[in-house]
Design a protein around this motif. Structure first.
Motif, PDB file in Angstrom:
ATOM      1  N   ARG A 298      32.113 -43.222 -14.637  1.00 47.72           N
ATOM      2  CA  ARG A 298      31.380 -43.968 -13.341  1.00 47.72           C
ATOM      3  C   ARG A 298      32.005 -43.461 -12.283  1.00 47.72           C
ATOM      4  O   ARG A 298      32.772 -42.891 -11.748  1.00 47.72           O
ATOM      5  N   SER A 299      30.703 -43.431 -11.264  1.00 47.66           N
ATOM      6  CA  SER A 299      30.700 -42.504 -10.333  1.00 47.66           C
ATOM      7  C   SER A 299      31.211 -41.056 -10.330  1.00 47.66           C
ATOM      8  O   SER A 299      31.988 -40.473  -9.490  1.00 47.66           O
ATOM      9  N   GLY A 300      30.814 -40.137 -11.220  1.00 44.44           N
ATOM     10  CA  GLY A 300      31.210 -38.942 -11.529  1.00 44.44           C
ATOM     11  C   GLY A 300      32.645 -38.709 -12.242  1.00 44.44           C
ATOM     12  O   GLY A 300      33.203 -37.779 -12.546  1.00 44.44           O
ATOM     13  N   GLN A 301      33.281 -39.737 -12.446  1.00 40.69           N
ATOM     14  CA  GLN A 301      34.605 -39.678 -12.785  1.00 40.69           C
ATOM     15  C   GLN A 301      34.722 -40.447 -14.355  1.00 40.69           C
ATOM     16  O   GLN A 301      34.057 -41.393 -14.692  1.00 40.69           O
ATOM     17  N   GLU A 302      35.559 -39.520 -15.370  1.00 44.82           N
ATOM     18  CA  GLU A 302      35.503 -40.167 -16.791  1.00 44.82           C
ATOM     19  C   GLU A 302      36.795 -40.524 -17.056  1.00 44.82           C
ATOM     20  O   GLU A 302      37.619 -40.049 -16.380  1.00 44.82           O
ATOM     21  N   GLN A 303      36.913 -41.452 -17.747  1.00 44.16           N
ATOM     22  CA  GLN A 303      38.095 -42.240 -18.227  1.00 44.16           C
ATOM     23  C   GLN A 303      38.140 -42.210 -19.492  1.00 44.16           C
ATOM     24  O   GLN A 303      37.226 -42.984 -20.223  1.00 44.16           O
ATOM     25  N   GLU A 304      39.130 -42.094 -20.414  1.00 52.47           N
ATOM     26  CA  GLU A 304      39.209 -42.453 -21.833  1.00 52.47           C
ATOM     27  C   GLU A 304      39.307 -43.936 -22.205  1.00 52.47           C
ATOM     28  O   GLU A 304      40.196 -44.460 -21.285  1.00 52.47           O
ATOM     29  N   ILE A 305      38.778 -44.427 -23.000  1.00 58.32           N
ATOM     30  CA  ILE A 305      38.870 -45.828 -23.312  1.00 58.32           C
ATOM     31  C   ILE A 305      39.968 -46.107 -24.243  1.00 58.32           C
ATOM     32  O   ILE A 305      39.623 -45.609 -25.556  1.00 58.32           O
ATOM     33  N   HIS A 349      29.351 -52.758 -14.913  1.00 58.99           N
ATOM     34  CA  HIS A 349      28.722 -51.688 -15.695  1.00 58.99           C
ATOM     35  C   HIS A 349      27.480 -51.221 -15.620  1.00 58.99           C
ATOM     36  O   HIS A 349      26.840 -50.381 -16.035  1.00 58.99           O
ATOM     37  N   ARG A 350      26.985 -51.408 -14.342  1.00 54.77           N
ATOM     38  CA  ARG A 350      25.808 -51.144 -13.760  1.00 54.77           C
ATOM     39  C   ARG A 350      25.993 -49.463 -13.387  1.00 54.77           C
ATOM     40  O   ARG A 350      26.918 -49.238 -12.741  1.00 54.77           O
ATOM     41  N   ASP A 351      24.902 -48.854 -13.945  1.00 53.68           N
ATOM     42  CA  ASP A 351      24.978 -47.221 -13.783  1.00 53.68           C
ATOM     43  C   ASP A 351      26.163 -46.701 -14.444  1.00 53.68           C
ATOM     44  O   ASP A 351      26.683 -45.516 -13.798  1.00 53.68           O
ATOM     45  N   VAL A 352      26.734 -47.139 -15.475  1.00 52.30           N
ATOM     46  CA  VAL A 352      27.799 -46.493 -16.021  1.00 52.30           C
ATOM     47  C   VAL A 352      27.423 -46.097 -17.415  1.00 52.30           C
ATOM     48  O   VAL A 352      26.472 -46.551 -18.003  1.00 52.30           O
ATOM     49  N   THR A 353      28.202 -44.549 -17.646  1.00 51.49           N
ATOM     50  CA  THR A 353      27.715 -43.986 -18.641  1.00 51.49           C
ATOM     51  C   THR A 353      28.968 -44.091 -19.807  1.00 51.49           C
ATOM     52  O   THR A 353      29.892 -43.940 -19.426  1.00 51.49           O
ATOM     53  N   CYS A 371      24.179 -47.025 -18.942  1.00 56.37           N
ATOM     54  CA  CYS A 371      23.720 -48.597 -18.787  1.00 56.37           C
ATOM     55  C   CYS A 371      23.010 -48.778 -17.347  1.00 56.37           C
ATOM     56  O   CYS A 371      23.643 -48.617 -16.227  1.00 56.37           O
ATOM     57  N   LYS A 372      21.840 -48.631 -17.308  1.00 55.41           N
ATOM     58  CA  LYS A 372      20.770 -48.405 -16.229  1.00 55.41           C
ATOM     59  C   LYS A 372      20.987 -49.898 -15.759  1.00 55.41           C
ATOM     60  O   LYS A 372      21.118 -50.151 -14.396  1.00 55.41           O
ATOM     61  N   THR A 373      20.803 -50.809 -16.434  1.00 58.16           N
ATOM     62  CA  THR A 373      20.575 -52.285 -15.888  1.00 58.16           C
ATOM     63  C   THR A 373      21.392 -53.299 -16.909  1.00 58.16           C
ATOM     64  O   THR A 373      21.275 -53.220 -18.028  1.00 58.16           O
ATOM     65  N   VAL A 374      22.230 -54.057 -16.379  1.00 57.96           N
ATOM     66  CA  VAL A 374      22.810 -55.123 -17.115  1.00 57.96           C
ATOM     67  C   VAL A 374      22.031 -56.584 -16.423  1.00 57.96           C
ATOM     68  O   VAL A 374      22.203 -56.935 -15.389  1.00 57.96           O
ATOM     69  N   TYR A 375      21.447 -57.409 -17.413  1.00 60.32           N
ATOM     70  CA  TYR A 375      20.867 -58.361 -16.940  1.00 60.32           C
ATOM     71  C   TYR A 375      21.654 -59.686 -17.005  1.00 60.32           C
ATOM     72  O   TYR A 375      22.829 -59.568 -17.849  1.00 60.32           O
ATOM     73  N   GLY A 376      21.280 -60.410 -16.127  1.00 60.47           N
ATOM     74  CA  GLY A 376      22.054 -61.766 -16.220  1.00 60.47           C
ATOM     75  C   GLY A 376      21.284 -62.876 -16.440  1.00 60.47           C
ATOM     76  O   GLY A 376      20.170 -63.084 -15.832  1.00 60.47           O
ATOM     77  N   LYS A 377      21.403 -63.587 -17.490  1.00 59.03           N
ATOM     78  CA  LYS A 377      20.730 -64.672 -17.807  1.00 59.03           C
ATOM     79  C   LYS A 377      20.808 -65.959 -16.919  1.00 59.03           C
ATOM     80  O   LYS A 377      22.152 -66.296 -16.592  1.00 59.03           O
ATOM     81  N   PRO A 378      19.762 -66.800 -16.519  1.00 55.95           N
ATOM     82  CA  PRO A 378      20.032 -67.854 -15.889  1.00 55.95           C
ATOM     83  C   PRO A 378      20.848 -69.000 -16.452  1.00 55.95           C
ATOM     84  O   PRO A 378      20.657 -69.164 -17.713  1.00 55.95           O
ATOM     85  N   LYS A 379      21.781 -69.432 -15.751  1.00 53.97           N
ATOM     86  CA  LYS A 379      22.583 -70.297 -16.345  1.00 53.97           C
ATOM     87  C   LYS A 379      22.392 -71.629 -15.564  1.00 53.97           C
ATOM     88  O   LYS A 379      22.218 -71.882 -14.404  1.00 53.97           O
ATOM     89  N   LEU A 380      22.198 -72.821 -16.643  1.00 53.07           N
ATOM     90  CA  LEU A 380      21.902 -73.910 -16.065  1.00 53.07           C
ATOM     91  C   LEU A 380      23.339 -74.551 -15.787  1.00 53.07           C
ATOM     92  O   LEU A 380      24.006 -75.049 -16.589  1.00 53.07           O
ATOM     93  N   SER A 381      23.510 -74.653 -14.446  1.00 51.41           N
ATOM     94  CA  SER A 381      24.958 -75.158 -14.023  1.00 51.41           C
ATOM     95  C   SER A 381      25.186 -76.537 -14.393  1.00 51.41           C
ATOM     96  O   SER A 381      26.285 -77.013 -14.586  1.00 51.41           O
TER      97      SER A 381
END
Length: 895
Positions: A298-305, A349-353, A371-381
């Motif tokens: 993320r933003s050029g920095q790596e981190q082990e999961i 997670h947007r723009d995360v590798t 992860c170029k795009t993370v979609y958000g589903k419309p929620k019927l509140s």
């Protein structure tokens, strides 16, 4: 938020039930096993409607299961028996329980509009393992041995030492040490002096154990059979070691160093915010010591999961509430499979590798997924909102929240069956701080279109995050439709036989203005036979518009109840509306028709005998039968209750009742003029008792006094005047006679010293056939024309039954001459001759008498002839004047 949406949805439902949820307070389970968290509920209105039911399980405040009319969503490792819900069981099963699963669980049951929540605490226990190493001891020396209990939970534990059957008190338990997985280890030391003892036991007692654990140790002393024991241990170990080397040599060797291959990472076609996603990484020709790790850039920095899962466990699953990354791995022959599961988030997670990296020795290979795009589903509140306007329109409002990207398509349709039309809508778009979007879309539809139950409104929305469009369809028959009629119970006044009354039923909170009302009548002995009542309400209903733009109406039915038709009958009000599957019914319950006692005739008074009066009260046409009638005698001395005789009879085939109440009162009680007879009656149909009061003057037997009977009166001739009185009771009669002269009233009898005449009064009283009395009152006297002419005789009658006396008058008395000729002579010789006075006899008087006697024949003839034409007074006056003229006397004559 999802929970609030669900509760708001359910609270719109119109159901009425009493809800009770019964889970236990605490549940205990061993680590690695499965546990059932019991939760049962009961609903008073059975069978319940599953459309209004929702069950939400939460752990430590976060939802892990939601079950409602849309289906079920749940976390891994939990199961739920949907079929058991019908029987009131909402239990949750958690499999492969770990220490992280311990805590507070909440079972929330919503049955709109009621909700009940109960908590249950799950205690996860881990059984200890005993480690008692073999140690040599020295004889007749002080020895210290160690016993360990490892991997247990909870922390509390007991360790006891037993040496040859005797409990050792010289033992010490150290402070427990917590492990990384949350379990504990503890060591216990025992110190003793060995005296050729044989057996030592370490006994561990813990809450997870059904019975204590025991590990026995056979004591080994230094220098005792050590060679034999060593031989027994070392020889088998050498055999196993040789066999292992041979097998290892026969095992195929992995391929050469650096020959492993990492395939491209497999990922879902779309990453949806809030929906779990799994990345798969496959390694071919993996070396035995290959290390596969997952990294995030993320933003050029790596981190082990990192993950709490252990590599090499094929079916390990995440903790219930572990929202971080979960790594799973599995080796199948020469292929190694690693997966990374996580819940995508639009911002995080947007723009995360993601990187899958394999390392073997000095060699490293990797594959990436961006992860170029993370979609958000419309929620019927919340459900589609309907609201009313004063214009009569209905507004439909759709709110969709937290969708990404911005582009979204919403279409509204309405109509009946296939005759649908697309509506023009108004949209309002807004953005959120997390770069997602919200949208509100609304349409307005006229009131009249909602009067058709088949009318439908549908809204559909499409978005890139969705595999297919979603839609909602609404109608006036939906369970969450808010404006169905609220029908109150029928207002029933007290019903009286033959008296018109009105039944009313209030209807409110409905929309549109399309309510219909029907009244039915069910006879007393029929539960299924109904008679429809025709009223003006069935034809036209004028509703009232309320401040909330709903309508209300009061339906009324005017009836004249009768005991024969309406007693025990039931009136039913049926209210129908397009929003109702079937009409709402309100019943009166079995009617009770009262009949008030009617006093059709006044209280009857009869004379029982000469000393008692009987009073009879007749009340008719009342219902029910029970009635209370009280009689009282009241005078200046006080009030006394009198016991009556009562007779109750039925009328109209027991539909109503009559009663006759009779009392007999002694006559002497009426001597007090203030005496009253009171009668009071009470009945269930009457709000207040009724009373009648009778006094002496209310008795019907008042004296009837006829006119005074006056005979022909002659001067100085005794006469009797009578007055007849009849029809009176009792015989307390008073009679007084008076004479009225020149306006002066004088009571009779009186005596006159001049005339020596008297008045005699007498009364003759007798009993009649009807027990009343009659009386003849008489006055005997001698009238004198000179003094009594023109006077009045008055008879005054008094009786307790009359307020004032009754008077009868004779009128002016007319007294005639006794004998006209003799009177004339008398006048001539006594009254008209001035020289003749009193008893004085003079010579002149005698001459007049002689001459008068000689003139009698002539005077008689003259007087008789004049009587035909003149009054006696005139005749006498004229004759006297002539007589006087013969003697040369002066005479004044008045014709």
């Amino acid at each position: 938020m999802a929970f609030l949406e669900l509760v708001l949805l359910l609270l719109l439902q119109r159901t009425f039930a009493t809800l009770e949820v019964l889970p236990p307070s605490t549940q205990r389970v061993l680590n690695g096993s499965s546990v059932v968290l019991p939760c049962t509920f009961s609903i008073s209105k059975m069978p319940f409607d599953p459309k209004y039911l929702a069950i939400i399980w939460s752990f430590q405040g976060k939802q892990i299961l939601v079950y409602d009319n849309k289906g079920i969503t749940k976390a891994p490792r939990v199961t739920f028996d949907v079929e058991a819900v019908k029987d009131g069981r909402a239990s949750l099963t958690v499999v492969n329980v770990s220490l992280s699963d311990g805590g507070t669980y909440s079972c929330l049951v919503v049955y709109s509009p009621e909700r009940t929540e109960r908590n249950i605490i799950l205690e996860v226990q881990v059984m200890p393992t005993i480690i008692l190493p073999k140690q040599t001891v020295r004889t007749e020396s002080e020895n210290t041995l160690h016993c360990q209990a490892v991997g247990f939970f909870p922390r509390d534990i007991e360790i006891t030492w037993i040496l040859d059957g005797k409990t050792q008190k010289q033992s010490l338990i150290r402070e427990p040490v917590k492990n990384e997985d949350g379990t504990y280890n503890v060591t216990s030391d025992v110190t003793f002096t060995a005296l050729k003892n044989k057996n030592l036991s370490c006994i561990v007692n813990h809450g997870s154990l059904h019975e204590p654990l025991q590990e026995d140790l056979q004591l080994i002393y230094e220098g005792t059979s050590a060679g034999i024991i060593a031989a027994c241990v070392i020889v088998p170990l050498l055999i196993f070691l040789i066999a292992g080397v041979l097998l290892w040599k026969r095992k195929p060797r992995r391929k050469a160093l650096g020959s492993f291959i990492i395939r491209d990472i497999e990922a879902p076609p779309k990453l949806i915010d809030g929906e779990e996603a799994t990345l798969h990484c496959t390694v071919d020709n993996d070396p035995e010591d290959l290390c596969v790790t997952w990294w995030i850039r993320r933003s050029g920095q790596e981190q082990e999961i990192k993950t709490s899962q252990m590599r090499g466990h094929s079916e390990e699953e995440e903790s219930l509430l572990d929202t971080s990354y979960v790594i799973r791995s599995q080796r199948d022959g020469h292929q190694y499979k690693a997966s990374l599961s996580f819940i995508p988030h639009i911002e995080r997670h947007r723009d995360v590798t993601f990187i899958c990296r394999g390392v073997y020795g000095q060699h490293q290979k990797e594959k990436t997924f961006h992860c170029k795009t993370v979609y958000g589903k419309p929620k019927l509140s919340q459900p589609v909102i309907r609201s009313l306007f004063i214009s009569g329109e209905v507004k439909y409002l759709l709110n969709l929240e937290k969708f990404y990207p911005k582009s979204i398509k919403i279409i509204w349709r309405c109509g009946v069956e296939k005759t649908e039309e697309i509506l023009t809508s108004t949209e309002s778009l807004s953005d959120n701080p997390d770069t997602t979007y919200n949208i509100s879309s609304e349409v307005r539809i006229p009131e009249d279109r909602h009067k058709d139950p088949a009318f439908r409104v549908q809204v559909t929305w499409e978005h890139k995050s969705m595999d297919k469009p979603e839609s909602r369809e609404l109608s006036i028959r939906d369970p969450d439709y808010r404006w169905t009629p609220v029908v109150e119970e029928i207002q029933i006044p007290r019903l009286f036989h033959g008296s018109a009354t009105t039944l009313q039923c209030n209807i409110s909170e409905y929309f549109p203005d399309a309510v219909t009302v029907k009244w039915l009548l069910s006879p007393e002995h029929s539960a299924e036979l109904y008679e429809e009542i025709n009223t003006a309400n069935n034809q036209r209903i004028i509703s009232r518009r309320e401040s909330d733009n709903t309508y209300s109406y009061t339906t009324s039915l005017t009836i004249t109840p009768t005991r024969g038709k309406h007693q025990g009958a039931v009136y039913i009000c049926l209210v129908d509306h397009p929003s109702l599957e079937k009409p709402i019914e309100r019943r009166t319950g079995r009617l009770q028709v009262y009949a008030k006692p009617q006093m059709l005739v006044p209280i009857e008074k009869t004379i029982a005998n000469s000393s008692r009066v009987q009073f009879s009260l007749n009340l008719r046409n009342f219902y029910p039968k029970n009635i209370t009638i009280s009689w009282y005698f009241e005078n200046t001395s006080g009030k006394l209750e009198i016991s009556p005789q009562q007779t109750v009879s039925t009328q109209d085939n027991h539909l109503t009742f009559n009663v006759t109440s009779v009392v007999s009162i002694p006559l002497h009680l009426f001597n007090d003029q203030q005496t009253k007879i009171l009668v009071m009656w009470k009945h269930e149909s009457m709000e207040m008792p009724e009373t009648r009061s009778l006094s002496f003057r209310d008795l019907p037997w008042r004296p009837h006094v006829v006119s005074i009977n006056v005979p022909k009166l002659e001067d100085e001739t005794k006469a009797t005047i009578t007055c007849d009185i009849s029809g009176y009771f009792p015989d307390h009669l008073s009679i007084f006679w008076f004479i009225k002269k020149d306006g002066n009233l004088t009571a009779l009898p009186i005596e006159s010293s001049k005339t020596e005449r008297t008045y005699k009064i007498s009364h003759k009283e007798k009993r009649q056939k009807d027990n009343t009395y009659s009386c003849e009152a008489s006055l005997t006297f001698t009238p004198i024309i000179g003094s009594d002419q023109g006077s009045e005789i008055i008879c005054r009658v008094g009786h307790p039954s009359v307020e004032g006396p009754i008077e009868r008058s004779s009128g002016p008395l007319h007294i005639g001459e006794k004998k006209p000729i003799l009177n004339f002579v008398k006048q001539l010789f006594n009254d008209k001759v001035p020289s003749v006075t009193g008893n004085k006899k003079t010579e002149e008087h005698e001459q007049h008498l002689i001459m008068g006697a000689a003139m009698l024949p002539v005077l008689f003839v003259t007087a008789f002839s004049n009587m035909l034409y003149s009054k006696p007074q005139n005749i006498e006056s004229m004759t006297i004047c002539r007589h006087y003229s013969l003697y040369g006397q002066a005479c004044k004559h008045t014709p």
